[in-house]
Design a protein around this motif. Structure first.
Motif, short mmCIF file in Angstrom:
data_model
loop_
_atom_site.label_atom_id
_atom_site.label_comp_id
_atom_site.label_asym_id
_atom_site.label_seq_id
_atom_site.Cartn_x
_atom_site.Cartn_y
_atom_site.Cartn_z
N ALA A 1 0.73 -1.20 -0.04
CA ALA A 1 0.21 -0.07 0.00
C ALA A 1 0.86 1.21 0.07
O ALA A 1 0.60 2.38 -0.49
CB ALA A 1 -0.82 0.05 1.25
N GLU A 2 2.00 1.34 0.54
CA GLU A 2 2.78 2.22 0.80
C GLU A 2 3.41 2.89 -0.65
O GLU A 2 3.77 4.07 -0.72
CB GLU A 2 4.00 2.18 1.61
N ASP A 3 3.37 1.92 -1.44
CA ASP A 3 4.15 2.34 -3.00
C ASP A 3 3.14 2.89 -3.69
O ASP A 3 3.76 3.69 -4.74
CB ASP A 3 4.14 0.86 -3.80
N MET A 4 1.69 2.99 -3.29
CA MET A 4 1.00 4.16 -4.10
C MET A 4 1.45 5.78 -3.58
O MET A 4 1.21 6.57 -4.44
CB MET A 4 -0.58 3.93 -3.50
N THR A 5 1.93 5.92 -2.42
CA THR A 5 2.43 7.04 -1.81
C THR A 5 3.66 7.52 -2.95
O THR A 5 3.79 8.65 -3.52
CB THR A 5 2.64 7.22 -0.55
N ILE A 6 4.41 6.43 -3.26
CA ILE A 6 5.73 6.58 -3.78
C ILE A 6 5.48 6.83 -5.29
O ILE A 6 5.97 7.94 -5.91
CB ILE A 6 6.80 5.66 -3.51
N LEU A 7 4.66 6.11 -5.66
CA LEU A 7 4.12 6.25 -7.21
C LEU A 7 3.47 7.48 -7.52
O LEU A 7 3.65 8.18 -8.60
CB LEU A 7 3.24 5.29 -7.72
N ALA A 8 2.84 7.72 -6.74
CA ALA A 8 1.94 9.21 -6.81
C ALA A 8 2.99 10.26 -6.79
O ALA A 8 2.90 11.14 -7.61
CB ALA A 8 0.97 9.64 -5.55
N GLY A 9 3.91 10.35 -5.82
CA GLY A 9 5.25 11.24 -6.11
C GLY A 9 5.75 11.02 -7.34
O GLY A 9 5.99 12.13 -8.18
N LEU A 10 6.24 10.04 -7.95
CA LEU A 10 7.10 9.72 -8.92
C LEU A 10 6.28 10.17 -10.34
O LEU A 10 6.97 10.73 -11.19
CB LEU A 10 7.47 8.38 -9.33
N LEU A 11 5.11 10.05 -10.26
CA LEU A 11 4.20 10.35 -11.74
C LEU A 11 3.50 11.66 -11.30
O LEU A 11 2.79 11.89 -12.25
CB LEU A 11 3.22 8.97 -11.94
#
Ligand code: MG
Length: 394
Positions: A218-228
């Protein structure tokens, strides 16, 4: 369909693997359907492939549930049934591409990596002008050590290592041969490039892209939102719930989704799981979405004897439908007897399962009231709950 006009360049097709059903990572639905920005994770890769001028079409490997969540497929795309394992899913895609020549170029991509760009596709296609197989890789930035039983050992030369991403590019004929060979020998592999290498065909590497970060937790969603660049403004919402049920003799006792052996059970219209009711109300409260009685009226005979996990799962679904997530739940059970302590691990595990959130976000506590009041007289059991949600700002 294959291009009937002769072209100096081989056609390019995409295979997008979206067959996973993983609810285990803390998502309320298959992770490829989580909303990233204004569209599902899976749609990002589909759009990137569809927008690339060199790509004629593709195969989306996904089940009917996933398909139903999409607004159709781009032109030139079709679907294939997922297999149990990744290798089997790719096999199904290859079978659906039987009309295409061995010279066709194919890009096999994992839908859990939404950050696909035209530049990455270009690098892969450029390499395929001379290579049979190509993968995007990234360097390993951290120092790596061997470890054994919690003790650090020798450093591993990270200059000789790389992280492998997708899409992985192949000549279709090469990928067909690799899968046929693997099927003949039963050799498993974590990715298609390994199957190609097992035939002795070299696999070239090109630079990957940090934006191809894989959605696993679930934490990867935050990382992806930032990256994209899709950082959504999320607000925190807290809700509380409270419930009481009367203890009566000779009834099953359900608390926190767990059946407990006891002389008495709780009386109520449903299974009377006081803890799940309090928690359902806490989540509905954080959503400002009424209470459990609004959604499941006691006057409605269909909820007679109902298992209360259905109410809780309903509330969790309402959170997911808003694009939100459950950050934490904290439950307090107020009872003189039975002892709740021995059942807490089972309750936490069950709540984690119903809510599809990690165990460390689920707290279950218990107290007595020192023999005071109705709980102290063992006339009933009370529960209170607090739910903390993250919800998108509108
Ligand atoms: Mg109740």
């Amino acid at each position: 369909m294959p291009d009937s006009v002769p072209s100096p360049f081989p056609p390019v097709i995409a295979v997008l693997l979206a067959g996973g059903t993983g609810h285990r990572a803390g998502f309320g639905r298959p992770k490829q359907l989580e909303l990233l920005g204004d569209k599902p994770v899976l749609q990002w890769s589909l759009d990137a492939f569809a927008a690339h001028p060199a790509i004629s079409g593709g195969v989306l490997v996904a089940n009917a549930d996933v398909m139903a969540a999409l607004d159709g497929l781009p032109n030139g795309w079709k679907t294939a049934e997922p297999g149990i394992e990744r290798q089997q899913s790719v096999d199904h895609a290859l079978q659906s591409l039987s009309d295409w020549s061995d010279e066709t170029l194919v890009l096999v991509h994992d839908a859990a990596r939404p950050g696909l760009t035209a530049a990455t596709i270009d690098r892969l296609l450029a390499a395929l002008s001379s290579a049979e197989a190509v993968i995007p890789t990234l360097p390993v930035p951290d120092t790596l050590v061997r470890q054994d039983a919690g003790e650090a050992g020798d450093t591993v030369d990270r200059g000789a290592l790389a992280r492998v991403q997708t899409p992985q590019g192949f000549r279709l004929g090469t990928l067909r041969r690799a899968h046929a060979a693997a099927a003949a020998t039963g050799a498993p592999a974590t990715d298609d490039a390994q199957l190609v290498r097992q035939m002795g065909v070299p696999v070239q590497t090109v630079p990957g892209d940090a934006r191809l970060h894989k959605l696993t937790y679930a934490e990867d969603m935050t990382i992806l939102a930032g990256l994209l660049g899709q950082d959504r403004m999320m607000r925190t919402a807290v809700g509380m719930g409270y419930d009481v049920h009367r203890l009566v003799p000779d009834k099953p006792l359900w608390i926190g989704g767990v059946e407990i052996q006891h002389s008495h059970g709780l009386e109520g219209h449903s299974d009377a799981d006081v803890a799940l009711h309090a928690l359902t109300d806490a989540i509905l409260g954080a959503l400002a979405d009424g209470d459990i009685g609004d959604h499941f009226p006691p006057s409605d005979p269909q909820w007679r004897g109902a298992a209360s996990h259905r109410f809780l799962a309903f509330a969790a679904d309402r959170v997911a439908a808003r694009g939100g997530r459950i950050e934490h739940v904290d439950l307090t059970i107020i009872a003189e007897a039975p002892k709740i302590g021995p059942h807490r691990p089972a309750m936490r595990a069950r709540l984690s399962e119903i809510l599809a959130i990690p165990l460390d976000r689920v707290s279950v506590k218990a107290t007595t009231t020192e023999r005071l009041g109705f709980t102290g007289r063992r006339e009933g059991i009370a529960a209170q709950a607090v739910a903390t949600l993250k919800l998108p700002e509108n």
